[in-house]
Enzyme design. Structure first.
Site, PDB file in Angstrom:
ATOM      1  CB  SER A   1      60.101  52.855  45.345  1.00  0.00           C
ATOM      2  OG  SER A   1      59.104  53.392  46.168  1.00  0.00           O
TER       3      SER A   1
ATOM      4  NE  ARG B   1      66.023  57.410  52.559  1.00  0.00           N
ATOM      5  CZ  ARG B   1      64.689  57.494  52.512  1.00  0.00           C
ATOM      6  NH1 ARG B   1      64.077  57.592  51.347  1.00  0.00           N
ATOM      7  NH2 ARG B   1      63.969  57.448  53.609  1.00  0.00           N
TER       8      ARG B   1
ATOM      9  CG  ASP C   1      53.057  55.517  50.719  1.00  0.00           C
ATOM     10  OD1 ASP C   1      52.641  55.357  51.881  1.00  0.00           O
ATOM     11  OD2 ASP C   1      54.010  56.270  50.435  1.00  0.00           O
TER      12      ASP C   1
END
Lengths: 80, 525
Positions: B120, B261, B113
């Site tokens: 993650s 979220r 990333d």
């Protein structure tokens, strides 16, 4: 079960409020999430977690091996 | 428009808040004067082969959706992102090649990333799983390093760092995710949580030598937080520039009519398991308490200035201004929040968090050195103190920042943190055998085990997969709701059914059937 050892009194899988991460099923682990510590007397001297000489010597040995220029060479791109 | 109806708060607690952590690691080739982080990051991820699937569903992602309303035309980072993409294309990498996505057997995502290898965790419902699967990430990165170095043919040439800065003004994140009921408005969350996020760094900071950010770069001095320097605004949708204390990205990775979220980017990447547990544990309790009892908390006059001020002050003990004129210290703010969360303490894990919270505040007030067995910024400062005493180092010496960096090295033979943990000077919460298991198997609760079971059974027929959806080559798609109410036994029965299935088209029917039987109703929460 109740027995007393070096760390205190063991009642079942609990050590006087200290939750032990004993081997067992996930459910058992969920009931005793993490090891804990008893409250400390706020007037007691601060614990010397890093003071004992063996760990200090070991850490100094490791720190001396760190290249002083490593942080200058360490370049990253912005992340997220 | 924000929904008005609030579900019954009496039954709401931390167990209803699915959570996860994304950690970007710093990467460097120690044998080269100049490293190529894109290549190294890509090759590191590709070296790790214990993968269940490799095509990520990017259609699910919409980082421009803004919880404050609407959608950003452009993000501040778009220009930089496009430049990266063009560079990668010129080097012959497609977008997907550059990302090198991996969905791991344990339900985690591992990929490149923005030039950093990112791990993650799978979505977790318990704090114990959260810490276990976060620690599994360190083990997975170590194994990826070993495999990559075997390809390179030189052991020890890769450096991986679980930190947030290169000391030259470039930061990368450790993001927290909390799935909340949609009826909690974003503005209510921002107002309720901001003072807590500012204050929590006295217990969650990883410590940093020097100073960065818009007010200049210095190599001397010491502060509590790695990320505080990089916070520039209260809220916003950007994450690479104009970084906000509370990110407003509206990307729930679940039904957006029912969930939002909360994506927090202000936290440090901790080496201490206790700090990661407390960071997530305290924050979940605060969020649950805001849902149950959305009362007033003291508004800070300037939260961005406050987090920097606390981070850069000696021991974090400076008072910051509230809008009502009061001056409060970080421990005073944390005490207010600690009292508020009592109404949502329900589980053993909740009780562990509040007991540790009380104890940590008591220790901090008596002498912050007491936190040296739990808190990175305290332990790191002690190490730096020894180095200064024994080597007569002066402030600003680059060796100190190199020691700071070495504290975060994930190599057990090089990193400064690991001997402290091994000797018991820093507390460890996980057991190695549980971490090994978490490298291979998903959590028992939530949607992660269901995703893993489907990918394991039908991997060859899957076109792409993401957090909330799996798309099969034949056109069938399967949505993955969060499954918040299920217990491990119910999930196990579903996994058994999936393992025995012949056709993924039957997945929906099986879920419906189990719902009718009352055996699997988690999708309805």
């Amino acid at each position: 079960m109740e027995r007393t050892g070096r760390l205190g009194t063991l009642k079942g899988n609990r050590l006087e409020g200290i939750a032990l991460t004993t081997p067992g099923t996930l459910d058992e682990q969920d009931r005793v999430p993490f090891p804990s510590k008893k409250s400390q007397d706020p007037t007691a001297p601060a614990p010397k977690n890093l003071d004992p000489k063996p760990i200090r010597d070991r850490m100094m040995d490791r720190m001396r091996k760190v290249d002083p220029k490593q942080s200058e060479r360490y370049r990253q791109r912005t992340g997220e | 428009m924000e929904p008005q109806r609030r579900r019954d708060p009496c039954n709401f607690g931390t167990g209803d808040i699915l959570c996860g952590i994304e950690t970007e690691f710093g990467i460097i080739r120690k044998d080269l004067e100049i490293s190529d982080p894109v290549l190294e990051s890509m090759e590191l991820v590709r070296a790790y082969r214990e993968t269940s699937f490799g095509i990520w569903a990017y259609d699910e992602e919409d980082p421009r959706a803004d919880a404050r309303g609407g959608r950003a035309e452009r993000l501040a980072q778009d220009e930089e992102e496009e430049a990266f993409l063009q560079t990668d294309i010129r080097r012959g990498f497609s977008f997907r090649e550059s990302k090198s996505d991996r969905i791991l057997k344990n339900g985690a995502r591992f990929y490149n990333d923005h030039t950093h290898p990112e791990y993650s965790t799978p979505e977790c419902l318990t704090l114990r799983d959260m810490i276990l699967f976060d620690r599994a990430g360190t083990e997975i990165l170590r194994e990826a390093v070993r495999l990559r170095e075997a390809v390179v043919g030189q052991p020890g040439v890769l450096g991986l760092y679980r930190n947030n800065t290169d000391f030259h003004g470039h930061s990368y994140g450790c993001h927290e995710n909390y799935l909340l009921p949609r009826e909690m408005s974003f503005s209510e969350i921002v107002r309720g949580i901001t003072p807590f996020l500012v204050a929590r760094i006295i217990l969650t900071g990883a410590g940093k030598v020097g100073q960065e950010g818009e007010d200049g770069i210095r190599s001397d001095g010491y502060q509590l937080s790695q990320r505080a320097d990089f916070m520039e605004t209260l809220t916003g949708v950007d994450t690479m520039q104009r970084r906000p204390l509370v990110n407003s990205r509206d990307e729930p990775h679940a039904d957006r009519e029912r969930y939002r979220r909360l994506h927090l980017i202000c936290g440090d990447a901790n080496m201490s398991e206790w700090q990661t547990a407390m960071k997530m544990g305290m924050t979940r309790l605060v969020l649950a308490s805001l849902f149950v009892h959305p009362g007033k908390v003291p508004d800070l006059a300037d939260p961005v200035a406050a987090i920097r001020s606390i981070s850069r002050s000696r021991k974090g003990d400076v008072a910051v201004a509230c809008e009502d004129g009061r001056m409060m210290t970080a421990d005073g703010i944390l005490s207010l929040y600690r009292e508020r969360v009592d109404v949502v303490v329900r589980s053993e894990e909740d009780r562990w968090v509040v007991e540790e919270w009380d104890r940590a505040l008591s220790d901090y007030r008596a002498d912050s050195d007491r936190l040296g067995d739990r808190v990175d910024w305290v332990a790191k400062e002690s190490l730096l103190g020894w180095a200064c005493q024994e080597q007569r180092v002066v402030p600003g010496d680059p060796w100190l920042q190199s020691l700071d960096l070495a504290y975060h090295d994930i190599d057990p033979g090089e990193g400064l943190f690991w001997p402290l943990e091994e000797e018991g000077s820093m507390r460890r919460l996980t057991r190695p055998e549980d971490v090994r298991d978490a490298c291979e198997h998903p959590p028992a609760l939530g949607r992660a085990p269901i995703r893993s079971a489907i990918l394991s059974r039908f991997g060859g027929e899957v076109r792409e997969a993401g957090w909330e959806r799996i798309a099969f080559s034949g056109g069938v798609t399967f949505d993955l709701p969060p499954y918040l109410e299920t217990d491990a036994g119910k999930v196990r029965r579903l996994l058994d059914r999936i393992a025995g299935m012949d056709d993924p088209a039957h997945l929906e029917a099986i879920i419906r059937e189990m719902n009718k039987e009352g055996g699997f109703d988690g999708a309805n929460r």
